[in-house]
Write a protein that holds these residues in place. Structure first.
Motif, short mmCIF file in Angstrom:
data_model
loop_
_atom_site.label_atom_id
_atom_site.label_comp_id
_atom_site.label_asym_id
_atom_site.label_seq_id
_atom_site.Cartn_x
_atom_site.Cartn_y
_atom_site.Cartn_z
N GLU A 128 0.84 -1.19 0.00
CA GLU A 128 0.00 0.00 0.00
C GLU A 128 0.88 1.24 0.00
OE1 GLU A 128 -3.09 0.17 2.90
OE2 GLU A 128 -3.46 -1.99 2.81
N ASP A 130 0.17 4.29 0.58
CA ASP A 130 -0.05 5.25 1.67
C ASP A 130 0.75 4.90 2.92
OD1 ASP A 130 -1.76 7.03 0.37
OD2 ASP A 130 -3.49 5.74 0.69
N LYS A 131 1.28 3.67 2.98
CA LYS A 131 2.13 3.30 4.11
C LYS A 131 3.59 3.69 3.89
CE LYS A 131 -0.78 -0.53 5.68
NZ LYS A 131 -0.87 -1.99 5.96
N LYS A 133 6.18 6.59 3.35
CA LYS A 133 6.39 8.03 3.47
C LYS A 133 7.43 8.46 2.43
CE LYS A 133 5.49 7.97 8.44
NZ LYS A 133 6.05 8.25 9.79
N ASP A 136 10.95 6.72 1.91
CA ASP A 136 10.96 5.30 2.25
C ASP A 136 11.34 4.46 1.04
OD1 ASP A 136 10.23 5.89 4.78
OD2 ASP A 136 8.20 5.08 4.66
#
Length: 380
Positions: A128, A130-131, A133, A136
């Motif tokens: 996902e 959205d996990k 940042k 990352d």
């Protein structure tokens, strides 16, 4: 307050309008000592009121019987009026409350936040976005995937000459994300879409496949053409900016800058393209699979990328499709309204209720929440 005899007669016959019914019943409540009363008419009106209250499913303890004195008649009038106003007051309040509740539900459908997207790696792992940042990194077999400071998905590949590995970005309803490809080209992916691409391009061609909608800014490379492969179309690109809308039953390519060529023949990823491209677009032109269309402002095609809905000369049916894709809600438009055109530009960060209210200022509509979908009908 005096009641016109013709209105009273219509009420007794059951032929009065809702407004006249309310007027008659309100008249009951203000009957005074000096109001001339007709005992026979009282009986008839009482029967009419009783029929209406029974129709609404409300039982009353008020006895329906012939009363002999003015005082009793007035008392009955006041009681009947109070009951009638209570019954119909509850009815209209419940209708208004239901309407307000529906609007509250639609107000709770906020604009989506985040990317609402996943990336499928070569080994079929799903992550996902959205996990992740900004900054990352995902470590995969022979390559790394990371989000740069702009939130774009980018790659570091250990061996670009090895076997071709494909990744897929898949957005949900209300999703949007962007990818930087191996050659530096950038792709923005709209809601309910899927973009599949190699983490490094082959020597002779660059290619991606698209199901849904995406906006492309392709780096120029005359020796290595770029192909967008869709279900029923193939697009050849040398270096340009364009939008492709490729949802089921709905195809449109719009050119903002440069030049693209198209054919109504599909090709698969990994397949070398040896086709004739009979359709060629210039800036401010689009192609819907059948004909070339002049676009007065091609940037309208990427309203979604810029954060707004462009409903300039848009049918209500098409507007509903865009709203459904963004808010993850099924929206149906009554047949009489499907081809009605609207003219509006609306911020995509507003709630669904706010958007529908804005449309309502252009076309008077009624919208209601029913069985987990929004139904848009004519405002009567």
């Amino acid at each position: 307050m005096n009641i016109d005899k013709s209105r009273l007669d219509r009420y007794l016959k059951g032929e009065s309008s809702p407004e006249e019914q309310q007027l008659i019943e309100a008249w009951y409540a203000q009957l005074g000592a000096d109001t001339p009363l007709d005992e026979k008419k009282v009986d008839r009106i009482s029967m009419r009121l009783d029929q209406r209250m029974q129709k609404e499913g409300v039982l009353t303890d008020i006895p329906v019987k012939k009363l002999s004195t003015r005082k009793s008649l007035r008392f009955w009038y006041a009681s009947a009026a109070a009951a009638a106003l209570l019954v119909f007051g509850i009815y209209f309040f419940s209708q208004k409350h239901e309407s307000n509740t529906q609007k509250d539900l639609l107000a709770d459908i906020k604009a989506p936040q985040g990317t609402n997207a996943v990336i499928v790696l070569g080994d079929q792992r799903e992550v996902e976005l959205d996990k992740l940042k900004n900054g990352d990194t995902i470590h995969a077999d022979g390559y790394q995937v990371y989000r740069n400071d702009n939130g774009e998905i980018t790659y570091k590949v250990a061996n670009a000459e090895g076997q071709v590995v494909y990744n897929t970005v898949r957005t949900k309803a209300g999703g949007m994300t962007s990818v930087q490809l191996a050659d530096g080209s950038k792709v923005w992916v709209n809601s309910n879409s899927e973009l599949k691409y190699p983490i490094s391009f082959a020597k002779n061609q660059r290619e991606v496949s698209l199901d849904g909608e995406a906006y492309f800014e392709i780096e120029k490379d005359a020796t290595k053409p770029f192909y967008v492969k869709a279900k029923e179309h193939t697009i050849k690109v040398l270096g340009t900016k364009f939008n492709v809308q490729n949802y089921t039953g709905d195809y449109k390519s719009t050119l903002l800058e440069g030049k693209i060529a198209l054919t109504n023949k599909a090709t698969a990823l990994g397949e070398e393209v040896d086709l004739v491209f009979p359709v060629q677009l210039r800036p401010n032109q689009s192609y819907d699979g059948n004909r070339i269309i002049f676009e007065e402002d091609a940037t309208r095609a990427i309203d979604w990328k810029e954060g707004y809905f462009d409903f300039s000369n848009t049918t209500l049916e098409l507007a509903a499709v865009k709203l459904s894709n963004w808010y993850a809600v099924k929206i149906k438009v009554d047949g009489a309204l499907k081809n009605r055109r609207i003219y509006a530009q609306i911020d995509r960060q507003r709630s669904l209720k706010d958007v529908l209210e804005t449309i309502n200022t252009v076309i008077p509509i009624k919208y209601e929440w029913n069985n987990n979908e929004v139904l848009i009908t004519n405002l009567k």
